[in-house]
Design a protein around this motif. Sequence first.
Motif, PDB file in Angstrom:
ATOM      1  N   TYR A 189      50.988  48.670  41.031  1.00 35.42           N
ATOM      2  CA  TYR A 189      49.585  49.099  41.054  1.00 35.42           C
ATOM      3  C   TYR A 189      48.666  47.966  40.616  1.00 35.42           C
ATOM      4  O   TYR A 189      47.625  47.712  41.235  1.00 35.42           O
ATOM      5  CB  TYR A 189      49.419  50.318  40.158  1.00 35.42           C
ATOM      6  CG  TYR A 189      47.990  50.788  40.038  1.00 35.42           C
ATOM      7  CD1 TYR A 189      47.363  51.486  41.077  1.00 35.42           C
ATOM      8  CD2 TYR A 189      47.249  50.514  38.881  1.00 35.42           C
ATOM      9  CE1 TYR A 189      46.049  51.890  40.965  1.00 35.42           C
ATOM     10  CE2 TYR A 189      45.943  50.925  38.763  1.00 35.42           C
ATOM     11  CZ  TYR A 189      45.334  51.615  39.812  1.00 35.42           C
ATOM     12  OH  TYR A 189      44.039  52.012  39.703  1.00 35.42           O
ATOM     13  N   GLN A 190      49.085  47.279  39.541  1.00 37.84           N
ATOM     14  CA  GLN A 190      48.278  46.161  39.063  1.00 37.84           C
ATOM     15  C   GLN A 190      48.217  45.037  40.086  1.00 37.84           C
ATOM     16  O   GLN A 190      47.176  44.384  40.274  1.00 37.84           O
ATOM     17  CB  GLN A 190      48.844  45.642  37.735  1.00 37.84           C
ATOM     18  CG  GLN A 190      48.663  46.602  36.570  1.00 37.84           C
ATOM     19  CD  GLN A 190      49.275  46.063  35.296  1.00 37.84           C
ATOM     20  OE1 GLN A 190      49.888  44.993  35.298  1.00 37.84           O
ATOM     21  NE2 GLN A 190      49.104  46.820  34.205  1.00 37.84           N
ATOM     22  N   SER A 191      49.366  44.832  40.785  1.00 40.95           N
ATOM     23  CA  SER A 191      49.388  43.783  41.809  1.00 40.95           C
ATOM     24  C   SER A 191      48.440  44.115  42.956  1.00 40.95           C
ATOM     25  O   SER A 191      47.682  43.260  43.427  1.00 40.95           O
ATOM     26  CB  SER A 191      50.816  43.612  42.335  1.00 40.95           C
ATOM     27  OG  SER A 191      50.847  42.665  43.388  1.00 40.95           O
ATOM     28  N   ILE A 192      48.487  45.389  43.428  1.00 46.17           N
ATOM     29  CA  ILE A 192      47.592  45.814  44.517  1.00 46.17           C
ATOM     30  C   ILE A 192      46.142  45.712  44.072  1.00 46.17           C
ATOM     31  O   ILE A 192      45.265  45.223  44.814  1.00 46.17           O
ATOM     32  CB  ILE A 192      47.934  47.249  44.958  1.00 46.17           C
ATOM     33  CG1 ILE A 192      49.339  47.290  45.579  1.00 46.17           C
ATOM     34  CG2 ILE A 192      46.895  47.779  45.951  1.00 46.17           C
ATOM     35  CD1 ILE A 192      49.809  48.693  45.913  1.00 46.17           C
ATOM     36  N   LEU A 193      45.880  46.186  42.854  1.00 48.90           N
ATOM     37  CA  LEU A 193      44.509  46.150  42.338  1.00 48.90           C
ATOM     38  C   LEU A 193      44.020  44.705  42.203  1.00 48.90           C
ATOM     39  O   LEU A 193      42.871  44.385  42.535  1.00 48.90           O
ATOM     40  CB  LEU A 193      44.447  46.868  40.988  1.00 48.90           C
ATOM     41  CG  LEU A 193      43.049  47.018  40.367  1.00 48.90           C
ATOM     42  CD1 LEU A 193      42.151  47.843  41.289  1.00 48.90           C
ATOM     43  CD2 LEU A 193      43.137  47.672  38.990  1.00 48.90           C
ATOM     44  N   GLY A 194      44.937  43.832  41.735  1.00 47.29           N
ATOM     45  CA  GLY A 194      44.554  42.435  41.594  1.00 47.29           C
ATOM     46  C   GLY A 194      44.266  41.782  42.940  1.00 47.29           C
ATOM     47  O   GLY A 194      43.301  41.022  43.077  1.00 47.29           O
ATOM     48  N   SER A 195      45.112  42.116  43.975  1.00 49.79           N
ATOM     49  CA  SER A 195      44.884  41.556  45.313  1.00 49.79           C
ATOM     50  C   SER A 195      43.563  42.038  45.898  1.00 49.79           C
ATOM     51  O   SER A 195      42.799  41.257  46.476  1.00 49.79           O
ATOM     52  CB  SER A 195      46.047  41.943  46.234  1.00 49.79           C
ATOM     53  OG  SER A 195      47.269  41.417  45.760  1.00 49.79           O
ATOM     54  N   ALA A 196      43.287  43.339  45.744  1.00 48.04           N
ATOM     55  CA  ALA A 196      42.028  43.883  46.251  1.00 48.04           C
ATOM     56  C   ALA A 196      40.840  43.251  45.550  1.00 48.04           C
ATOM     57  O   ALA A 196      39.801  42.949  46.172  1.00 48.04           O
ATOM     58  CB  ALA A 196      42.009  45.399  46.080  1.00 48.04           C
ATOM     59  N   ASN A 197      41.000  43.053  44.225  1.00 50.75           N
ATOM     60  CA  ASN A 197      39.914  42.437  43.463  1.00 50.75           C
ATOM     61  C   ASN A 197      39.673  40.995  43.923  1.00 50.75           C
ATOM     62  O   ASN A 197      38.525  40.553  44.044  1.00 50.75           O
ATOM     63  CB  ASN A 197      40.247  42.474  41.976  1.00 50.75           C
ATOM     64  CG  ASN A 197      39.087  41.983  41.118  1.00 50.75           C
ATOM     65  OD1 ASN A 197      37.949  42.406  41.299  1.00 50.75           O
ATOM     66  ND2 ASN A 197      39.379  41.072  40.185  1.00 50.75           N
ATOM     67  N   GLU A 198      40.764  40.269  44.212  1.00 58.84           N
ATOM     68  CA  GLU A 198      40.614  38.899  44.695  1.00 58.84           C
ATOM     69  C   GLU A 198      39.922  38.853  46.059  1.00 58.84           C
ATOM     70  O   GLU A 198      39.072  37.989  46.317  1.00 58.84           O
ATOM     71  CB  GLU A 198      41.989  38.235  44.782  1.00 58.84           C
ATOM     72  CG  GLU A 198      42.623  37.944  43.435  1.00 58.84           C
ATOM     73  CD  GLU A 198      44.002  37.318  43.582  1.00 58.84           C
ATOM     74  OE1 GLU A 198      44.407  37.102  44.747  1.00 58.84           O
ATOM     75  OE2 GLU A 198      44.657  37.062  42.569  1.00 58.84           O
ATOM     76  N   ILE A 199      40.319  39.811  46.930  1.00 52.72           N
ATOM     77  CA  ILE A 199      39.680  39.863  48.256  1.00 52.72           C
ATOM     78  C   ILE A 199      38.187  40.148  48.114  1.00 52.72           C
ATOM     79  O   ILE A 199      37.341  39.536  48.776  1.00 52.72           O
ATOM     80  CB  ILE A 199      40.358  40.925  49.130  1.00 52.72           C
ATOM     81  CG1 ILE A 199      41.804  40.506  49.445  1.00 52.72           C
ATOM     82  CG2 ILE A 199      39.579  41.153  50.431  1.00 52.72           C
ATOM     83  CD1 ILE A 199      42.593  41.565  50.179  1.00 52.72           C
ATOM     84  N   TRP A 200      37.850  41.107  47.257  1.00 49.91           N
ATOM     85  CA  TRP A 200      36.443  41.458  47.069  1.00 49.91           C
ATOM     86  C   TRP A 200      35.660  40.288  46.472  1.00 49.91           C
ATOM     87  O   TRP A 200      34.550  39.982  46.927  1.00 49.91           O
ATOM     88  CB  TRP A 200      36.335  42.688  46.176  1.00 49.91           C
ATOM     89  CG  TRP A 200      34.929  43.007  45.756  1.00 49.91           C
ATOM     90  CD1 TRP A 200      34.351  42.837  44.550  1.00 49.91           C
ATOM     91  CD2 TRP A 200      33.909  43.529  46.614  1.00 49.91           C
ATOM     92  NE1 TRP A 200      33.041  43.227  44.567  1.00 49.91           N
ATOM     93  CE2 TRP A 200      32.731  43.662  45.829  1.00 49.91           C
ATOM     94  CE3 TRP A 200      33.861  43.915  47.949  1.00 49.91           C
ATOM     95  CZ2 TRP A 200      31.548  44.160  46.340  1.00 49.91           C
ATOM     96  CZ3 TRP A 200      32.682  44.410  48.460  1.00 49.91           C
ATOM     97  CH2 TRP A 200      31.546  44.517  47.676  1.00 49.91           C
ATOM     98  N   VAL A 201      36.252  39.658  45.485  1.00 51.30           N
ATOM     99  CA  VAL A 201      35.571  38.521  44.866  1.00 51.30           C
ATOM    100  C   VAL A 201      35.378  37.404  45.888  1.00 51.30           C
ATOM    101  O   VAL A 201      34.314  36.772  45.973  1.00 51.30           O
ATOM    102  CB  VAL A 201      36.365  38.014  43.649  1.00 51.30           C
ATOM    103  CG1 VAL A 201      35.785  36.698  43.136  1.00 51.30           C
ATOM    104  CG2 VAL A 201      36.367  39.053  42.537  1.00 51.30           C
ATOM    105  N   GLY A 202      36.452  37.157  46.707  1.00 54.60           N
ATOM    106  CA  GLY A 202      36.335  36.131  47.741  1.00 54.60           C
ATOM    107  C   GLY A 202      35.267  36.462  48.768  1.00 54.60           C
ATOM    108  O   GLY A 202      34.520  35.578  49.212  1.00 54.60           O
ATOM    109  N   PHE A 203      35.190  37.784  49.123  1.00 54.30           N
ATOM    110  CA  PHE A 203      34.168  38.198  50.095  1.00 54.30           C
ATOM    111  C   PHE A 203      32.769  38.004  49.521  1.00 54.30           C
ATOM    112  O   PHE A 203      31.862  37.519  50.219  1.00 54.30           O
ATOM    113  CB  PHE A 203      34.393  39.658  50.465  1.00 54.30           C
ATOM    114  CG  PHE A 203      33.342  40.216  51.369  1.00 54.30           C
ATOM    115  CD1 PHE A 203      33.314  39.896  52.725  1.00 54.30           C
ATOM    116  CD2 PHE A 203      32.348  41.065  50.872  1.00 54.30           C
ATOM    117  CE1 PHE A 203      32.331  40.407  53.563  1.00 54.30           C
ATOM    118  CE2 PHE A 203      31.364  41.569  51.698  1.00 54.30           C
ATOM    119  CZ  PHE A 203      31.355  41.240  53.056  1.00 54.30           C
ATOM    120  N   VAL A 204      32.600  38.398  48.255  1.00 51.46           N
ATOM    121  CA  VAL A 204      31.285  38.241  47.622  1.00 51.46           C
ATOM    122  C   VAL A 204      30.902  36.769  47.542  1.00 51.46           C
ATOM    123  O   VAL A 204      29.737  36.396  47.770  1.00 51.46           O
ATOM    124  CB  VAL A 204      31.280  38.892  46.225  1.00 51.46           C
ATOM    125  CG1 VAL A 204      29.984  38.571  45.478  1.00 51.46           C
ATOM    126  CG2 VAL A 204      31.478  40.395  46.337  1.00 51.46           C
TER     127      VAL A 204
END
Length: 325
Positions: A26-41
């Motif tokens: 769960y933490q890995s998925i959340l971390g990946s999603a957070n990285e994608i969002w941060v990269g998009f922003v």
Amino acid sequence: MPTSEADTTLSAETAAQSTTTDGLTYQSILGSANEIWVGFVERIPYFVASIIVILIFWFLSIVFKKIVHKLLGSRSRHQNLVKVFQRVGGALIFFIGFMIAMVVAIPGFTPAKLIGALGIGSVAIGFAFKDIFQNLLSGILLLISEPFRIGDQIVSGDYEGTVEDIKIRATTIRTYDGRQVVIPNSDLYTSALTVNTAYKQRRLQVAVGIGYEDDIEAAKAEIIKALDKIESVSKKATPSVIATGFGGSSIDLMVRWFIEDGTQANKVASIHQVIVGIKNSLDAAGVNIPFPIRTIDLSDPSVSAIVNKMNEQQDVVDVNKTVAE
């Protein structure tokens, strides 16, 4: 009893490991999603910049077309060449802007990577885009060679109408009954094409039948006299009347004349005027324009039987009518 305690301990450890694994996943998925969002922003300013670049080059392509039209539009005799220059130049400017925008928006992007991703030059893509490339090339050749121009009236296959626009991929014509037809340029370039308005003069013809008892030369003179009075008939070319055959009930004549403006509207109007003029002239001269005549040979036994049967039926009708009265 000790065995039961060992099983309980093992189950507890397994459950703990499973919970730990689920938590890590769960933490890995959340971390990946957070990285994608941060990269998009973080890339949003670059996306905005790429859109601005595309808009700037789109505006430049429009300005380029207007400048070319202003400089060459009224001076060049070959307007189609001006259109080629406008469209190809405008498309090239926009394509350059698109490439620059992609480089700004996507890290590490290069035109070489785009070409490799699309597979341009491969056999599969070549076959897939064969018709598109053929139409583009045909459109450019049509605009350069100018077999027809905008406003000309052409016939291509089953379609006939006025050319409204000549694009690089297809040509648009408007049929005489108000429909729009889009014809691929490859069809126009590789197939037979008739341009009705290519020349100023256009010859028209109409068939006329006169009675076998009438004088052909006298009828011809009356027709020529009628054509001389019609305004749409060209005075620069002499009309002609020739006998073409022995019809079933008439001598067939072919009347030919020229008009100065070969558009469809003038063609239809001139044919109408000529038919009306010839009819009035021949009527005034007493020349017969016969309709189909059928002769019944009463000497044929089968015909005689039919006639007798019809007479008998008529007699019965007359008797019934008399009785009714």
